[in-house]
Design an enzyme around this catalytic site. Structure first.
Site, short mmCIF file in Angstrom:
data_model
loop_
_atom_site.label_atom_id
_atom_site.label_comp_id
_atom_site.label_asym_id
_atom_site.label_seq_id
_atom_site.Cartn_x
_atom_site.Cartn_y
_atom_site.Cartn_z
N SER A 113 0.84 -1.20 0.00
CA SER A 113 0.00 0.00 0.00
C SER A 113 0.87 1.24 0.00
O SER A 113 1.98 1.24 0.54
CB SER A 113 -0.91 0.02 1.24
OG SER A 113 -0.14 0.11 2.42
N ASP A 114 0.35 2.30 -0.57
CA ASP A 114 0.97 3.61 -0.39
C ASP A 114 0.89 3.93 1.12
O ASP A 114 0.16 3.28 1.88
CB ASP A 114 0.25 4.67 -1.25
CG ASP A 114 1.14 5.88 -1.55
OD1 ASP A 114 2.16 6.07 -0.86
OD2 ASP A 114 0.80 6.65 -2.47
N PHE A 115 1.63 4.94 1.54
CA PHE A 115 1.74 5.34 2.95
C PHE A 115 0.35 5.62 3.54
O PHE A 115 -0.29 6.61 3.17
CB PHE A 115 2.61 6.61 2.95
CG PHE A 115 3.30 6.94 4.23
CD1 PHE A 115 4.31 6.15 4.73
CD2 PHE A 115 2.96 8.10 4.92
CE1 PHE A 115 4.98 6.49 5.90
CE2 PHE A 115 3.62 8.45 6.09
CZ PHE A 115 4.64 7.64 6.58
N PHE A 116 -0.12 4.75 4.42
CA PHE A 116 -1.46 4.86 5.03
C PHE A 116 -2.60 4.76 4.01
O PHE A 116 -3.65 5.37 4.20
CB PHE A 116 -1.61 6.16 5.85
CG PHE A 116 -0.71 6.22 7.04
CD1 PHE A 116 -0.82 5.28 8.07
CD2 PHE A 116 0.26 7.21 7.16
CE1 PHE A 116 0.02 5.34 9.18
CE2 PHE A 116 1.11 7.27 8.26
CZ PHE A 116 0.99 6.33 9.28
N ALA A 117 -2.40 3.97 2.95
CA ALA A 117 -3.49 3.78 1.98
C ALA A 117 -4.26 2.48 2.21
O ALA A 117 -5.11 2.12 1.41
CB ALA A 117 -2.94 3.84 0.55
#
Ligand SMILES: *[C@@H]1O[C@H](CO)[C@@H](O)[C@H](O)[C@H]1NC(C)=O
Ligand SMILES: *[C@@H]1O[C@H](CO)[C@@H](O)[C@H](O)[C@H]1NC(C)=O
Ligand SMILES: *[C@@H]1O[C@H](CO)[C@@H](O)[C@H](O)[C@H]1NC(C)=O
Ligand SMILES: *[C@@H]1O[C@H](CO)[C@@H](O)[C@H](O)[C@H]1NC(C)=O
Ligand SMILES: *[C@@H]1O[C@H](CO)[C@@H](O)[C@H](O)[C@H]1NC(C)=O
Ligand SMILES: *[C@@H]1O[C@H](CO)[C@@H](O)[C@H](O)[C@H]1NC(C)=O
Ligand SMILES: *[C@@H]1O[C@H](CO)[C@@H](O)[C@H](O)[C@H]1NC(C)=O
Ligand SMILES: *[C@@H]1O[C@H](CO)[C@@H](O)[C@H](O)[C@H]1NC(C)=O
Ligand SMILES: *[C@@H]1O[C@H](CO)[C@@H](O)[C@H](O)[C@H]1NC(C)=O
Ligand SMILES: *[C@@H]1O[C@H](CO)[C@@H](O)[C@H](O)[C@H]1NC(C)=O
Ligand SMILES: *[C@@H]1O[C@H](CO)[C@@H](O)[C@H](O)[C@H]1NC(C)=O
Length: 776
Positions: A262-266
């Protein structure tokens, strides 16, 4: 355009199924069995720790070690233009600059040099390259991190960058899958306690395949270890929870064997995201304010024990993560993590190592400055050069004027603030695609060194407010040449609201040019298209789009201005005459409607018509077209374009293949089906490089409507001495001459004529030939 139609040459070449993926099946399976032997001895907590990030305070994202197994853990670092915010590392040219070189070798070399720095800092995974945003909207705030709105050019750049990175034993992560085409409302927000979901990119199946997914197919084919899903929704489902995208398309159709992170906190859920195909949650916790809580982490063993998550799927996730680690030899003596790799996490707000003294970093820069300078010069595009203003002629130069807020050292120091800065040159954009330079060679520095060599005077003013107002006090005598440096701040998280360069640039240019008519040179440092109302001002005689050049900025632009290097960059996007000529503006909703839970919808109704495809379709004259760029010499193509189908018995659809490891999808898609060749000569006064570009037009009778009239399907950069001629050849693959057939869910070569044209830009096509691969 002198267009000569030539009918196909009859010779059929020997068919070859050369799919050219670097993945070695035998070694991959060996790496997988090493992963399996670890998996068989891991307990549930350990497996959960492999798939869920842990904050480390040094690496932006991290997978914790398992000492019992001798697993070092994984350090993942930003970003696509070099290791970000690390001490004593290089800032490389941005993706868009690299695309503007159209040079496959430089794309590879850049990937390789960046990877050498990540590795020496102990980072296992580069969070890049970026193939999404592709650049649907000229206003997109992150377009510069990737390469070009043309998927073919971006695909080639992804392929070579990934090979360069992974040949050094470092994992690449191709981002962001997919449709992350605007920053505005890219993440969900909370208004009055209610969630407003992130923008939804609503993309039809054909557009997905032929535009936005295309470079990811190249990335998978190049053997990329990881793919990162983005913040946005796709068809109203978060990309990191989108099963159709991750399971059916990426892992199914494209045969991706690595892990989706995942992207950062996605990550927005536990088992739901996992079942949808997400393999790694980064950075792990719910947010920076909820460290210790996660959708994953301890919930994973619990979900396995209560039967909501199968052990098979968890093992699959761990296997996907560990196989590239073994495949790239990262278990064999990888460098330790340099504690100074993230000395400035969140601009000095280092949550996890508050109070600990920041160590001095390991110097990993090597001789990369040479390559950085070379790429930035090669990615500088000469757009206008009247009266041979450039290269500068030292015999007539005694007094050089340097103007504009982009010419000097940043007055704020070397750390770029979030909102840019007024006075100081721009070498890279902001956010995770940025970097922390250990030095910057500014345009002024380089002009001064040049002036010392030729014995000229240098005068300057960087105050755009004063320049725009026509205040040139102190400049005397008036310069022989006026160099105006403009910049355009672009950053992650914010879309552009204007395509003009910053700081009242148009007024500054016109103001300088009126006092320096016929001797004004404008250089732009920008992450993408600018409108250039001043380009037609006859007083402005030369323009160079130098993009985001990285730390050697001044040296690389001076190489071009002085003629030490003959410019060879070509635009990887279209420069419009007016901003209104571009389509696909940013979706921006204001007022109460913006607060509807699913209010943010971006319908990609223009389908395949973005950038030059849109300008061609609507017959709009751009200011400078896609693929355009001048040189100090001239080039000509030979009189004929040879086109030879590689085989007789071609079928419309690729033959079905059942392979356990067909990375990038059906291997027949990568097979050469047509070979073309053409001669190119340097007919001018000096040695130089050019880019021969090949465009394909499929027969209108046999394809669905709304197909672009031509698309880039080949390019080769070639260096030629004066009077030298070389033969350039192009191998077109089955995918290059197919369209995505939505009903059949497959690529199809249409029956009938296929027109192939070659030239020096999308609008400067010199020769055309027609071939038929399948009878109608
Ligand atoms: C799993 O192994 C770790 C050591 O790597 C150990 O600390 C932990 O207690 C084990 N967990 C269980 C549930 O056995
Ligand atoms: C999105 O919806 C369109 C229209 O229904 C469909 O063609 C396409 O396949 C969908 N794409 C994804 C990735 O779900
Ligand atoms: C199983 O565990 C997961 C993770 O804690 C939890 O979200 C889910 O509600 C549980 N399901 C059942 C049926 O207990
Ligand atoms: C940089 O150094 C490496 C060896 O460390 C060498 O192979 C390479 O040619 C050098 N590159 C340049 C541009 O000097
Ligand atoms: C720039 O010029 C303006 C107008 O002359 C002046 O007001 C301003 O103080 C100058 N800024 C700097 C940083 O010198
Ligand atoms: C979107 O609208 C907001 C509020 O009016 C404005 O601040 C912002 O600049 C706009 N963004 C774009 C990309 O137009
Ligand atoms: C060009 O320069 C001349 C001489 O200073 C000036 O008169 C003219 O207005 C300028 N043209 C433009 C378009 O600015
Ligand atoms: C180009 O040079 C010629 C001869 O010096 C001059 O007459 C003409 O005005 C120049 N053109 C421009 C655009 O400066
Ligand atoms: C096409 O012909 C080649 C030899 O020219 C052969 O190897 C290949 O199997 C044939 N393919 C099909 C689909 O008949
Ligand atoms: C492909 O081969 C695998 C392994 O031999 C087999 O399990 C699978 O069913 C085959 N798939 C198709 C579509 O034939
Ligand atoms: C291909 O070229 C021919 C001859 O110039 C032209 O008539 C035809 O319209 C072209 N077809 C396409 C699809 O561009």
């Amino acid at each position: 355009m002198s267009s000569r139609v030539l009918l196909l040459l009859s010779a059929f070449l020997v068919p070859v199924l050369s799919t050219n993926s670097p993945i070695d099946h035998t070694r991959w399976l060996a790496a997988q069995s090493k992963a399996d032997s670890w998996i068989s001895s891991m307990n549930l907590t350990e497996k959960a720790g492999i798939v869920t990030g842990t904050l480390s305070g040094v690496c932006i994202e991290y997978v914790a070690p398992i000492e019992r197994l001798g697993f070092s853990g994984l350090c993942l670092q930003d970003g696509p233009a070099g290791i970000r915010l690390a001490d004593l590392a290089s800032v490389f040219p941005a993706g868009v600059t690299t695309a503007a070189t159209w040079d496959k070798e430089l794309m590879y070399e850049r990937g390789s040099a960046m990877a050498a720095e990540f590795k020496a800092k102990g980072a296992h995974v580069i969070l890049g390259p970026s193939g999404g945003p592709l650049g649907r909207s000229a206003w997109g705030g992150r377009n510069w991190e990737g390469f070009s709105p043309d998927p073919y050019l971006t695909g080639i750049a992804m392929d070579h960058t990934i090979r360069g990175i992974q040949d050094m034993g470092v994992q690449a992560s191709a981002k962001h899958l997919v449709g992350n085409e605007q920053e505005t409302q890219r993440k969900p927000t909370t208004i009055n306690g209610k969630t407003v979901e992130a923008i939804s990119s609503n993309i039809d199946d054909r557009t997905l395949h032929e535009l936005y997914l295309w470079p990811f197919a190249d990335a998978v084919h190049a053997g990329v270890a990881s793919v990162m899903c983005g913040y946005n929704r796709v068809n109203e489902t978060y990309s990191c929870e989108n099963k159709h995208l991750m399971v059916d398309i990426l892992k199914g159709e494209l045969g991706f064997p690595g892990y989706v992170m995942s992207d950062f906190f996605a990550t927005h859920s536990g088992v739901r995201a996992i079942e949808a195909g997400l393999d790694m949650n980064q950075p792990g916790p719910l947010s920076l304010f909820q460290i210790g809580e996660s959708y994953w982490g301890p919930n994973i063993p619990e979900a396995v024990l209560n039967g909501t998550l199968s052990m098979n799927r968890l093992d699959d996730m761990v296997r996907r993560i560990l196989t590239p680690f073994f495949y790239l030899g990262q278990d064999e003596g990888y460098p330790t993590i340099d504690p100074a790799s993230d000395a400035l996490f969140f601009e000095g707000f280092d949550m996890l190592s508050l109070g600990t003294p920041t160590p001095v970093g390991r110097d990993v820069r090597g001789n990369h400055s040479v390559l950085i300078r070379q790429i930035a010069a090669a990615g500088s595009v000469l757009l206008k050069n009247e009266n041979a203003t450039l290269p500068l002629d030292p015999s007539h130069l005694t007094n050089i004027g340097v103007f504009g807020s982009d010419a000097s050292d940043p007055t704020t120091g070397l750390i770029y603030p979030d909102d840019g800065f007024e006075i100081g040159t721009l070498i890279i954009g902001g956010g995770s695609g940025g970097g922390r330079p250990s030095y910057i060679v500014t345009p002024l520095d380089a002009v001064k060194s040049y002036a010392r060599e030729i014995g000229a005077r240098v005068q300057y003013n960087f105050n755009n407010t004063a320049l725009a107002a026509g205040d040139f006090s102190g400049i005397y005598p008036w310069p022989d040449v006026c160099l105006v440096f403009l910049k355009t701040w672009e950053t992650e998280g914010v879309d552009r609201i204007s395509l003009e360069a910053d700081d009242d640039s148009a007024q500054v240019v016109n103001s300088v040019a009126s006092l320096c008519p016929g001797r004004t040179v404008v250089v732009t440092h920008s992450g993408g298209a600018n409108t250039m109302s001043w380009a037609t001002n006859p007083n402005v005689t030369a323009i160079v789009a130098a993009h985001y050049p990285g730390q050697e900025s001044g040296n690389s632009i001076m190489d071009i201005l002085s003629g030490k290097i003959n410019p060879s960059g070509k635009l990887p996007y279209t420069i419009a005459a007016n901003a209104a000529d571009y389509n696909a503006p940013i979706v921006n909703i204001t007022g109460p409607e913006a607060e509807g839970s699913s209010a943010w919808q971006s319908d990609f109704t223009e389908g395949l018509f973005i950038d030059y495809r849109h300008f061609d379709e609507q017959d709009i004259n751009p200011l400078y077209e896609f693929g355009f760029g001048l040189s100090y010499t001239s080039f000509e193509l030979g009189s004929s374009l040879a086109v030879a189908p590689s085989r007789k018995n071609l079928t419309g659809y690729p033959p079905r293949v059942n392979s356990t490891l067909s990375v990038g999808g059906n291997p027949h898609l990568w097979e050469t089906v047509v070979e073309c060749s053409v001669d190119v000569s340097n007919t001018g006064p000096m040695a130089g490089s050019t880019v021969v570009q090949l465009y394909v037009s499929l027969s209108e009778a046999n394809i669905p409507p709304n197909t672009p009239m031509r698309t880039l399907r080949g390019f080769e950069k070639v260096h030629l001495e004066t009077s030298e001629t070389q033969t350039i050849s192009f191998q077109l693959t089955r995918r290059d001459v197919s369209y995505w057939d939505v009903m059949a869910q497959d690529w199809k070569i249409p029956a009938g004529n296929i027109n192939i044209s070659v030239g020096f830009s999308s609008r400067d096509r010199r020769i055309e030939a027609t071939t038929v691969l399948l009878q109608g």
